[in-house]
Scaffold this active site. Structure first.
Site, PDB file in Angstrom:
ATOM      1  N   CYS A  87      33.980  53.625  35.638  1.00 32.95           N
ATOM      2  CA  CYS A  87      34.088  52.245  35.132  1.00 32.95           C
ATOM      3  C   CYS A  87      35.097  51.415  35.921  1.00 32.95           C
ATOM      4  O   CYS A  87      35.967  51.948  36.592  1.00 32.95           O
ATOM      5  CB  CYS A  87      34.476  52.168  33.656  1.00 32.95           C
ATOM      6  SG  CYS A  87      33.360  53.064  32.572  1.00 32.95           S
ATOM      7  N   GLY A 146      30.488  51.380  38.479  1.00 40.28           N
ATOM      8  CA  GLY A 146      29.596  51.549  37.343  1.00 40.28           C
ATOM      9  C   GLY A 146      28.461  50.561  37.420  1.00 40.28           C
ATOM     10  O   GLY A 146      28.691  49.371  37.601  1.00 40.28           O
ATOM     11  N   ASN A 189      39.010  51.696  31.127  1.00 36.49           N
ATOM     12  CA  ASN A 189      38.489  52.671  32.092  1.00 36.49           C
ATOM     13  C   ASN A 189      39.196  53.997  31.838  1.00 36.49           C
ATOM     14  O   ASN A 189      40.428  54.046  31.875  1.00 36.49           O
ATOM     15  CB  ASN A 189      38.784  52.174  33.513  1.00 36.49           C
ATOM     16  CG  ASN A 189      38.395  53.180  34.588  1.00 36.49           C
ATOM     17  OD1 ASN A 189      38.909  53.119  35.697  1.00 36.49           O
ATOM     18  ND2 ASN A 189      37.488  54.079  34.283  1.00 36.49           N
ATOM     19  N   GLY A 190      38.413  55.035  31.571  1.00 38.11           N
ATOM     20  CA  GLY A 190      39.002  56.353  31.332  1.00 38.11           C
ATOM     21  C   GLY A 190      38.220  57.089  30.274  1.00 38.11           C
ATOM     22  O   GLY A 190      37.047  56.806  30.050  1.00 38.11           O
ATOM     23  N   TYR A 193      36.523  59.857  46.848  1.00 34.27           N
ATOM     24  CA  TYR A 193      35.148  59.391  46.688  1.00 34.27           C
ATOM     25  C   TYR A 193      34.976  58.076  45.934  1.00 34.27           C
ATOM     26  O   TYR A 193      34.256  57.188  46.373  1.00 34.27           O
ATOM     27  CB  TYR A 193      34.339  60.493  45.967  1.00 34.27           C
ATOM     28  CG  TYR A 193      32.960  60.085  45.503  1.00 34.27           C
ATOM     29  CD1 TYR A 193      31.881  60.021  46.392  1.00 34.27           C
ATOM     30  CD2 TYR A 193      32.728  59.764  44.171  1.00 34.27           C
ATOM     31  CE1 TYR A 193      30.617  59.642  45.955  1.00 34.27           C
ATOM     32  CE2 TYR A 193      31.460  59.387  43.734  1.00 34.27           C
ATOM     33  CZ  TYR A 193      30.417  59.333  44.625  1.00 34.27           C
ATOM     34  OH  TYR A 193      29.178  58.950  44.187  1.00 34.27           O
TER      35      TYR A 193
END
Ligand code: SF4
Length: 460
Positions: free
Chosen positions: A2, A32, A107-108, A256
Site C-alpha cells: 500500500c 498497490g 500502510n502496514g 524490491y
C-alpha cells in the site's frame, strides 16, 4: 504494501490538496493497484471517493473538477488484511452525529488485529470491513469520543496496544495527523512545497511528482499534528513502546517494493540495488556473454553485477508496462496469465548466448520458471540465475502478501531443487550476511522473511 499520502495547505483558499493527493497517489501506484481513494474536507465535512482500480481510472477529469479542498489524504491498496473488495479499500471514513468527522489511510498490517477488534466489538463498536485501517480509525475515534482522550492521547494508547506495522495519515475534520509505528516498519516521509503545503507520503517519488522538497522521515513513534495554527511534532520514546531497542525497517522495500528513484530510510534505492548486484558479483565464477535483468525491479541489481564483473548488460527482456506487477496480483491464476503477457525477449538477441539472468527475489518461483523457459526457447545456450536477496523462507506479517509457508518455494526446496524446478544451469542467492553487509545500520532492519526472526511479533 500500500501507499499513502496526506496534504495540508496552509492557505485554505488554495483548494488543490485533493488534486495534489491524487498526483502523489499516481506516483505511488506501484505500491498497490487493487483500489484507491481519497478523503478530503469540503469546507463543512469530510468527503470520500474510493473505487476498485488504478488511480488514472478512478480519478478522471470529471472527478478532479469536483473536489476543491485544502486538506486531503489518499491511499492505494495492495490487499493483505481483508479480501479484495471495495469495503476493504481505504481511506476509511467515520460518521458521527454532526457528519463525517474522521478519515484514515494506513500502510502496514496489525498482527494482533483479531484480539483488538474483539475488544472493541465488546464495547459495541461496529465494523464494516476486515481491514486494519478501519480498526486503527475506530480505535482512535472510540477513545477520543467515548473516553474523552485527546486525539494525540488516543494515538499514544494505540501505540501501546497495537502490534504491527502502520504508517498512517488521519483527518479529524480539517486537521491532519500523521503517525508511524514504534518500529518504523514501512517508509514514511514529510515534504514541503513552497513553505505553503505539507506533504506526507510513503516514498519520496510521491513528493517529487508534486515538486515538494523532502524535509525528513516521520520517525518511529512520532505523531505530527497539522492545523490552522501550524505543525506540531510529538516525539515519543519508541523504546517505551517496543520489545527491542531497535527499529525494524522492512529491508524488502529497498530490494524490491520501493521505486528506484525514491530515497527510502535515507538510502537512494537505485544505489542500494547496485550495491546488491556488486555484492552478488563478488563470488561469481560464471563468466557469461550478457547480464539480463528481470525488469524492472532487478534492473539496478543487474547493472551493479555487470559493472563489477565488466560484463555486457542488456535489457534482453522487454516488459509490457500495461500489465500489473506480477507479485502484487492477488490471485494465482491472474499471476500466471500476467507472466506470459508481461515479458518478451529481444528478437534474435539471445541466440547462442550464455546468459546470466538477475532477479531481485524468488517468492513462489512460478514467474521465474516461465521466464527461464522463455529465455531458453529464444536460443540461449545456458541460463544462470542470480538472485539479489537471500532465500525467502518465511511469510511476512507486516503488510506483504506471502501468507503461507507452503507458497514459498525456498521454504519447501533446497537451492539445487529450486535450480531444477527453474530448469536453470545454475542458481545462486545472496546470503543473509552479504545482504546485511550492504545495509547500513543493519540492527534497525527487519529480515524476517529471510531468517524467521520476527521483530514485531507473529500474527495471531
Ligand atoms: S518480513 Fe520481509 S517483507 Fe516483511 S517487513 Fe520484514 S523484511 Fe519486509
Amino acid at each position: 504494501m500500500c501507499g499513502i499520502i496526506g496534504i495540508y495547505q496552509k492557505n485554505k483558499k488554495a483548494e488543490s490538496a485533493s488534486r495534489l493527493a491524487i498526483l502523489g497517489l499516481f506516483a505511488a501506484q506501484h505500491r498497490g493497484q487493487e483500489s484507491c481513494g481519497i478523503a478530503y474536507f469540503d469546507g463543512e465535512k469530510l468527503q470520500l471517493i474510493k473505487q476498485m482500480g488504478l488511480v488514472k481510472e478512478v480519478f478522471n477529469e470529471e472527478v478532479l473538477t469536483q473536489i476543491p479542498s485544502h486538506v486531503a489524504i489518499g491511499h492505494v491498496r495492495y490487499p493483505t488484511q481483508g479480501s479484495s473488495n471495495i469495503g476493504n479499500a481505504q481511506p476509511h471514513l467515520l460518521n458521527n452525529l454532526s457528519g463525517p468527522m474522521f478519515a484514515l489511510a494506513s500502510n502496514g498490517d496489525i498482527v494482533n488485529y483479531k484480539e483488538l477488534r474483539e475488544d472493541l466489538e465488546a464495547k459495541d463498536v461496529f465494523f464494516e470491513s476486515q481491514n486494519d485501517g478501519e480498526l486503527i480509525l475506530k480505535y482512535i475515534a472510540y477513545f477520543h469520543e467515548k473516553q474523552g482522550l485527546s486525539i494525540v492521547d488516543s494515538i499514544k494508547k494505540l501505540m501501546k496496544h497495537f502490534q504491527g506495522s502502520y504508517s498512517s495519515v488521519m483527518l479529524v475534520k480539517d486537521e491532519l495527523y500523521a503517525f508511524r509505528d514504534p518500529y518504523g516498519n514501512r517508509p514514511f516521509i514529510l515534504g514541503e512545497l513552497n513553505d505553503e503545503t505539507y506533504v506526507f507520503a510513503s516514498e519520496s517519488c510521491c513528493i517529487d511528482i508534486i515538486r515538494a522538497q523532502f524535509k525528513k522521515e516521520v520517525s518511529p513513534c512520532e505523531i505530527i499534528h497539522v492545523n490552522a495554527t501550524g505543525m506540531e511534532s510529538i516525539q515519543l520514546n519508541p523504546d517505551e513502546f517496543r520489545s527491542r531497542k531497535h527499529s525494524a525497517h522492512c529491508v524488502f522495500e529497498l530490494i524490491y517494493f520501493s521505486r528506484p528513484d525514491s530515497v527510502v530510510y535515507d538510502n537512494a534505492v537505485y544505489a542500494f540495488r547496485e550495491k546488491l548486484g556488486k555484492k552478488l558479483a563478488e563470488k561469481e565464477d560464471i563468466i557469461s556473454d550478457v547480464v539480463i535483468p528481470v525488469p524492472d525491479s532487478s534492473n539496478f541489481i543487474a547493472l551493479g553485477y555487470a559493472k563489477e564483473l565488466g560484463l555486457d548488460f542488456n535489457f534482453g527482456l522487454i516488459r509490457n508496462h500495461y500489465v500489473g506487477r506480477t507479485f502484487i496480483a492477488p490471485e494465482q491464476t491472474i499471476r500466471d496469465e500476467n507472466v506470459v503477457q508481461k515479458f518478451n525477449p529481444l528478437p534474435g538477441y539471445l541466440e547462442g548466448k550464455i546468459v546470466t539472468l538477475i532477479d531481485d527475489s524468488i517468492v513462489r518461483g512460478t514467474t521465474l520458471q516461465k521466464i527461464v523457459k522463455m529465455v531458453r526457447s529464444h536460443g540461449a545456450k545456458e541460463v544462470h540465475v542470480r538472485i539479489g536477496s537471500p532465500m525467502v523462507k518465511y511469510p511476512c506479517f507486516y503488510g506483504i502478501d506471502t501468507p503461507t509457508y507452503e507458497e514459498l518455494i525456498a521454504n519447501q526446496k533446497t537451492v539445487e531443487d529450486i535450480a531444477g524446478y527453474l530448469k536453470a544451469d545454475s542458481l545462486r542467492y545472496l546470503t543473509i550476511d552479504e545482504l546485511k553487509s550492504v545495509v547500513q545500520d543493519q540492527n534497525n532492519f527487519c529480515f524476517a522473511c529471510f531468517n524467521g526472526e520476527y521483530p514485531i511479533g507473529l500474527k495471531k
